[in-house]
Enzyme design. Structure first.
Site, PDB file in Angstrom:
ATOM      1  N   GLU A   1      -1.141  -5.312   8.630  1.00 31.27           N
ATOM      2  CA  GLU A   1      -0.263  -4.736   9.647  1.00 31.27           C
ATOM      3  C   GLU A   1      -0.773  -5.092  11.040  1.00 31.27           C
ATOM      4  O   GLU A   1      -1.965  -4.957  11.327  1.00 31.27           O
ATOM      5  CB  GLU A   1      -0.204  -3.216   9.478  1.00 31.27           C
TER       6      GLU A   1
ATOM      7  N   GLU B   1       9.592  -3.920  10.280  1.00 32.60           N
ATOM      8  CA  GLU B   1       9.948  -2.613   9.708  1.00 32.60           C
ATOM      9  C   GLU B   1      10.524  -1.696  10.781  1.00 32.60           C
ATOM     10  O   GLU B   1       9.920  -1.514  11.845  1.00 32.60           O
ATOM     11  CB  GLU B   1       8.712  -1.970   9.048  1.00 32.60           C
TER      12      GLU B   1
ATOM     13  N   LYS C   1      -1.158  -9.451   2.994  1.00 33.04           N
ATOM     14  CA  LYS C   1      -0.404  -8.967   4.151  1.00 33.04           C
ATOM     15  C   LYS C   1      -1.239  -7.941   4.892  1.00 33.04           C
ATOM     16  O   LYS C   1      -1.934  -7.135   4.260  1.00 33.04           O
ATOM     17  CB  LYS C   1       0.931  -8.334   3.717  1.00 33.04           C
TER      18      LYS C   1
ATOM     19  N   ASP D   1      -1.010  -6.196  -0.173  1.00 34.17           N
ATOM     20  CA  ASP D   1      -1.325  -5.558   1.100  1.00 34.17           C
ATOM     21  C   ASP D   1      -2.825  -5.351   1.259  1.00 34.17           C
ATOM     22  O   ASP D   1      -3.509  -4.931   0.313  1.00 34.17           O
ATOM     23  CB  ASP D   1      -0.667  -4.164   1.156  1.00 34.17           C
TER      24      ASP D   1
ATOM     25  N   ASP E   1       0.837  -1.205   0.000  1.00 35.50           N
ATOM     26  CA  ASP E   1       0.000   0.000   0.000  1.00 35.50           C
ATOM     27  C   ASP E   1       0.873   1.257   0.000  1.00 35.50           C
ATOM     28  O   ASP E   1       0.368   2.375  -0.039  1.00 35.50           O
ATOM     29  CB  ASP E   1      -1.023  -0.013   1.147  1.00 35.50           C
ATOM     30  N   SER E   2       2.217   1.049  -0.021  1.00 35.72           N
ATOM     31  CA  SER E   2       3.137   2.166  -0.277  1.00 35.72           C
ATOM     32  C   SER E   2       2.866   2.775  -1.648  1.00 35.72           C
ATOM     33  O   SER E   2       3.397   3.832  -1.971  1.00 35.72           O
ATOM     34  CB  SER E   2       4.593   1.680  -0.206  1.00 35.72           C
TER      35      SER E   2
HETATM   36  O1  KIV Z   1       3.572  -1.075   1.619  1.00 36.48           O
HETATM   37  C1  KIV Z   1       4.738  -1.509   1.537  1.00 36.48           C
HETATM   38  O2  KIV Z   1       5.453  -1.270   0.558  1.00 36.48           O
HETATM   39  C2  KIV Z   1       5.253  -2.296   2.644  1.00 36.48           C
HETATM   40  C3  KIV Z   1       6.709  -2.622   2.642  1.00 36.48           C
HETATM   41  C4  KIV Z   1       7.526  -1.429   2.909  1.00 36.48           C
HETATM   42  C5  KIV Z   1       7.031  -3.738   3.571  1.00 36.48           C
HETATM   43  O3  KIV Z   1       4.524  -2.649   3.519  1.00 36.48           O
END
Ligand code: KIV
Length: 267
Positions: A120, A184, A118, A88, A49-50
């Site tokens: 958090e 992280e 994934k 994510d 989600d980056s």
């Molecule tokens: O959203 C993302 O890119 C991440 C990574 C930095 C692990 O969660």
């Protein structure tokens, strides 16, 4: 070390770590870059989600929607032949209840073709990790600096140093059935001890060499985002400058009439 050429599944990913192979993961958000990374041989591609920051130009990951993650996840999964593809779960697609989380994870799996999701959190998400696992969907957890908790943590780049809390979170995620954990911004000695205490792989970002593997944001490690220079980031290329130079050459050649030349023109 034997080079794995077949499709990397969740069990194979875990086996590779158990055999001592350092796992490699990068983020990608579209067909083109996912194909480049997969062909280069990265073990896993995370549709992070980056994308809020690197694709959408936002300052946090909070605005990203489930539909947007699915849009990008589908393009990435379609490009990939070998790497394990993880998508994510965005902010508020799983925090309401385990039921909501299973529905969101189910949409990601059905509509993207990804291998896993994934989310958090560690201890606070253990019920949710269990519920997603009961739906036979592999889940990766994310412990330490959690960008979706930016408002509560008070900032994006803060190193997390409470070893007991970090270990509790990692253990809770493992016990709930997570197949791997992102660590992280965790001090390297703490990350190494957590890795030694778990039987599932840890994938570090800003967490040192003692993790089972590493992840970086693709555009950041390619040098496409030169204004973002945290201590942990190594730029393995300088693509921003190369792209700028290429665009400037194009502009110059069009303006001075040297492009298109005979070689690039139909007769
Ligand atoms: O959203 C993302 O890119 C991440 C990574 C930095 C692990 O969660």
């Amino acid at each position: 070390m034997q080079k794995i050429t077949r499709k990397i599944t969740v069990p194979l990913f875990r086996d590779m770590a158990a055999q001592g192979q350092k796992l490699t993961m990068l983020t990608a958000y579209d067909y083109l870059w996912a194909g480049v990374m997969d062909e280069a041989g990265v073990d896993s591609i995370l549709v992070g989600d980056s994308l809020a920051m690197v694709v959408q130009g936002r300052s946090t990951t909070l605005p990203v929607t489930l539909d947007q993650m699915i849009y990008h996840g589908e393009m990435v999964a379609r490009a990939v032949r070998r790497a394990l593809v993880i998508v994510d779960m965005p902010f508020m697609s799983y925090q309401v209840s385990p039921k909501q989380a299973v529905r969101s994870a189910g949409r990601i799996m059905k509509e993207t073709g990804a291998d896993a999701v994934k989310l958090e959190g560690g201890a606070i998400q253990s019920e949710t990790i269990r519920a997603i696992g009961r739906a036979e969907i592999p889940v990766m957890a994310h412990v330490g600096m959690r960008p979706q908790a930016v408002r509560q943590l008070g900032g994006m780049g803060k190193v997390q140093r409470d070893e007991q809390q970090l270990l509790n979170d990692a253990r809770a995620a493992e016990d709930a059935g997570a197949f791997a954990i992102v660590l992280e911004l965790v001090p390297q000695d703490i990350a190494a001890r957590i890795t030694a205490a778990l039987s599932i792989p840890t994938i570090g970002i800003g967490a040192g060499v003692g993790c089972s593997g590493q992840v970086l944001v693709g555009p950041d490690m390619l040098g496409l985002n030169p204004d973002f220079q945290p201590k942990f980031l190594k730029q393995f290329a300088d693509l921003r400058n190369q792209a700028t130079n290429a665009v400037q050459s194009y502009i110059q050649e069009v303006r001075n009439g040297s492009f298109p030349d005979a070689q690039h023109s139909h007769s």
